[in-house]
Design a protein around this motif. Sequence first.
Motif, mmCIF file in Angstrom:
data_model
loop_
_atom_site.group_PDB
_atom_site.id
_atom_site.type_symbol
_atom_site.label_atom_id
_atom_site.label_comp_id
_atom_site.label_asym_id
_atom_site.label_seq_id
_atom_site.Cartn_x
_atom_site.Cartn_y
_atom_site.Cartn_z
ATOM 1 N N GLU A 161 40.804 10.497 -6.503
ATOM 2 C CA GLU A 161 42.023 10.229 -7.549
ATOM 3 C C GLU A 161 42.258 11.615 -8.329
ATOM 4 O O GLU A 161 43.543 12.410 -7.922
ATOM 5 N N GLN A 162 41.992 12.436 -8.827
ATOM 6 C CA GLN A 162 41.437 13.567 -9.834
ATOM 7 C C GLN A 162 41.614 14.645 -8.890
ATOM 8 O O GLN A 162 42.401 15.123 -9.002
ATOM 9 N N VAL A 163 40.686 14.237 -8.292
ATOM 10 C CA VAL A 163 40.527 15.234 -6.456
ATOM 11 C C VAL A 163 41.588 15.574 -6.798
ATOM 12 O O VAL A 163 42.552 16.760 -6.028
ATOM 13 N N PHE A 164 42.569 14.673 -5.829
ATOM 14 C CA PHE A 164 43.555 14.470 -5.059
ATOM 15 C C PHE A 164 44.912 14.242 -5.301
ATOM 16 O O PHE A 164 46.300 14.857 -5.395
ATOM 17 N N ASN A 165 44.951 14.212 -7.421
ATOM 18 C CA ASN A 165 45.504 14.314 -7.613
ATOM 19 C C ASN A 165 46.863 13.166 -7.323
ATOM 20 O O ASN A 165 48.433 13.277 -6.998
ATOM 21 N N MET A 217 47.129 9.208 2.319
ATOM 22 C CA MET A 217 46.474 8.595 1.920
ATOM 23 C C MET A 217 45.206 9.339 2.906
ATOM 24 O O MET A 217 43.637 8.771 2.370
ATOM 25 N N ILE A 218 45.062 9.481 3.921
ATOM 26 C CA ILE A 218 43.805 9.543 4.717
ATOM 27 C C ILE A 218 42.565 10.689 4.126
ATOM 28 O O ILE A 218 41.555 10.355 4.343
ATOM 29 N N LEU A 219 43.187 11.798 3.707
ATOM 30 C CA LEU A 219 42.040 12.544 3.614
ATOM 31 C C LEU A 219 41.531 12.163 1.973
ATOM 32 O O LEU A 219 40.420 12.070 1.834
ATOM 33 N N PRO A 220 42.485 11.092 1.094
ATOM 34 C CA PRO A 220 41.662 10.778 -0.295
ATOM 35 C C PRO A 220 40.430 9.196 0.410
ATOM 36 O O PRO A 220 39.168 9.174 -0.137
ATOM 37 N N GLY A 221 41.347 8.873 0.812
ATOM 38 C CA GLY A 221 40.563 7.948 1.764
ATOM 39 C C GLY A 221 39.367 7.280 2.667
ATOM 40 O O GLY A 221 38.045 7.494 2.166
ATOM 41 N N ALA A 278 40.208 3.170 2.689
ATOM 42 C CA ALA A 278 39.037 3.777 2.205
ATOM 43 C C ALA A 278 38.069 2.884 3.270
ATOM 44 O O ALA A 278 37.220 3.492 4.338
ATOM 45 N N LEU A 279 38.411 1.558 2.559
ATOM 46 C CA LEU A 279 37.132 0.920 3.238
ATOM 47 C C LEU A 279 37.438 0.320 4.921
ATOM 48 O O LEU A 279 37.071 0.357 5.570
ATOM 49 N N PHE A 280 38.864 0.385 5.288
ATOM 50 C CA PHE A 280 39.608 0.577 6.959
ATOM 51 C C PHE A 280 38.554 1.769 7.252
ATOM 52 O O PHE A 280 37.105 1.752 8.159
ATOM 53 N N PHE A 281 38.322 2.673 6.831
ATOM 54 C CA PHE A 281 37.455 3.823 7.582
ATOM 55 C C PHE A 281 36.204 4.281 7.409
ATOM 56 O O PHE A 281 34.988 3.818 8.734
#
Lengths: 309, 320
Positions: free
Chosen positions: B264-268, B187-191, B106-109
Amino acid sequence: METATSQPPNKNPEFNEFNSSKVKKSKSPFQLAFRRFLKNKLAVMGVITLFIIVIMSFAAPLLTDHSPTKTNLLMVERPPSEEHILGTDSSGRDIWSRLLYGSRVSLTVGFSAMLFTLILGVIIGSIAGYYGGKIDNIIMRITDMVLALPFLVLTLTIISLVPKVSVPLLVTIIALTAWPNMARIIRGSFLSLREQEFVLGARAIGASDFRIIFKHLIPNAIGPIVVNATLMMATMIIIESGLSFIGMGIPQPQPTWGNMLSDAQNIRILRDHWYAWIPPGFCILVTVLAINFIGDGLRDAFDPKSDRR
Amino acid sequence: MYKYVIRRILIFIPMLFFLTVIVFILAKSAPGDPFSTMLDPNVDQQVFEERREALGLNDSLPVQYVRWISSVIQGDFGQSLVYNGREVSELINDRFMNTIYLGLVALFFTLIVAIPIGIYSAKNPYSPLDYFATGFGFLGLAIPNFFFGLIAIYVFAIHLGWFPAQGTVSNPNISGFQEFLDRIHHMILPGITLGLAGTATYMRYMRSEVLDVLGSDYVRTAKAKGMTDRNVLYKHTLRNALIPIITLMGFEFGVLVSGAVITEQVFNYPGLGTLFIDSTINRDYPVVMALCLIFGAFILVGNLLADIFYSVVDPRIRYD
C-alpha cells in the motif's frame, strides 16, 4: 569437507576411491550431502554469485573513489557519466559507491539478524524440546504470543517505540521478533529425537543435559537447522530492505539497498532516474535468489527424499 | 468433526487473550503518556498528577488491562495523537474496506494464475511452461514486493500508461458501476504486487500436490476402470489436491492484510497499511496499537477458519 591425508595416493586406480583415511570410515552424512550439493547446478551458481557479491562489498574501497555519504549539492541527480558510473542521487552522493558500501550494511544486517535469531531459536527450541512438559508448555505459549502478530507489524511497532534505529538495534529487534519459527522447528525435531535410544544411552552413561543437547541432539537436527538458517538470511535481507524502504530501518546517510530504493517513492525519480533505483533493487533480487538457491540445494542435499521436483 | 471444531474455537480464545496481552505490553512500553503531547508542558506538576490519577494511569497493570480491554471490546481505541485527536476507530473505519478489497483482488489474481498453471505443470512436468513457471516461482519469492511494485509502476503506469500509479479513484464525481470499474482499475497493479508471493507459493504447492495425487493408487484404479483423463482430473485429483490450497488460503487471509503494509505504501493506497506506516513514523501509538490488534485478530481468525475448513473438507482428519 574432504579430510586431508599425508599418505601417497594408492597406485591401484580401483582403490583410489578408498583413500587410506577412509578405509575404516565410510563417508559421513556430511560428505554425502556435500557431494549431492555440488551436483546441484543452481545451488553452485548461487554460491558463486553470493561469493562475488561478498567480495565486491569487501573490496568497495578498491572499486570506487567516491565516499558513499559525502553530499555534493552542485551534482544532484546527475545521469551516469565517466566520473559517476551510476550517476548521483538527490543529495549528490555517488550511487555506485552507495551500492557497494550499501551491500556491506545489507549483508551484515541480513547475516547477523539470521545468526542472532538462530542462536535464540536454538537455545529456546532446545530447552522446550528437550525438557518437554511444563517448561515446553510455557515456552510454547510465549511463542504463540509473539506469533500472534504478523512479523512485520510487530517489528514496526517495536521500532516505533525506540527513539533512533541503528544497525545493532535493528538486528536485535528483528531477532527478538523472528525467533519463534526457528524455535518451533528445533523443538519439533528434538521432541522426536529425545525418545531415541542413543539419547537414552548417553543419559545412561551419565552425560549432562548440556552435552546431550549439543553433542547428540543438535548434530542430528543439523539438516533442517542449516536449511532454515540459510533461507532465513534471505528473508532477513528482504525485511531489512523493506524496513529501510519505508524509512523505518537504517536511517540515512548510511547507505543500504533498501533506503536507496526509498528515493524511488518520489515519482519524478522513479520516472526519470532509473539508474537510481533499479540497481539496488536488482542487487537485493540477485542476492536473495542466490541464497534461496543455496538453501534449496542444501535441503535436497541433506534430505534426498525431498527430491520431488 | 463438531468436537474438533468446538475444541479449535476453545483454543482460539486463549490465543486472542495472548494477542491482547502482547498489544497491551507494547502499548504500555510506549514512551511518554497521553499527556506528554496533549498538555502544555508548563502545567503544574500537581495538576499533572491529578489528571494521571483521574485517568487511572497510576493503577496496577492488571486493573489497567481490564479497563483497556473493556473499552477495546466496545470498539473504543482512544483518540489519535496526530489526526487532530480524531477517534482511532473512525480512522480505521475509513480505510478498512480499502484493504479488504485490495486483499480480495490479490487473492483473485493469485488463484486464477496459480491453480491452472500449477495443474498444467503437474500434468506436463519438465515441459517449457513448467520450467517457465518454476523460474517464475523462484523470482516471485525472491523479489521484494516493493521493488516489484516500483517496476510495475515504472512499466505499466508511467511508460505504457495502462494503469494509474496511485490512489483508489481518479474522479471523485463518478458513482455506481463506473466508480466500481475505476476502483478495480486502480487496484490491478497493487493487487498483482500483493498477490505475487502468494502466486509463487500456491503454484509450487499445486504442482507438487497434483503430482502426488496423480501418482496415488486410487488415481491408477480410476484410470484402469477406463475413466477419461479429464474426469480423473476433475473428479479425483483436484478434489484432493485443493485441500492444502484451501488451508493455505486461511493463512493467506491474515498474510494479505498485513502484507498490504508495504504494498500500500508503494502505491500510496489509502488502506490500513499506509495508516499503520504513517502512525509508526509519527509515533501515533493509539492508532499503532489498534492496528496491531486488528492485524493480529485477522491472523488468528484466518488460522481458525483454515483449521475448521480443513476438518470439514477432509473427513480423514481427526485430531485427538
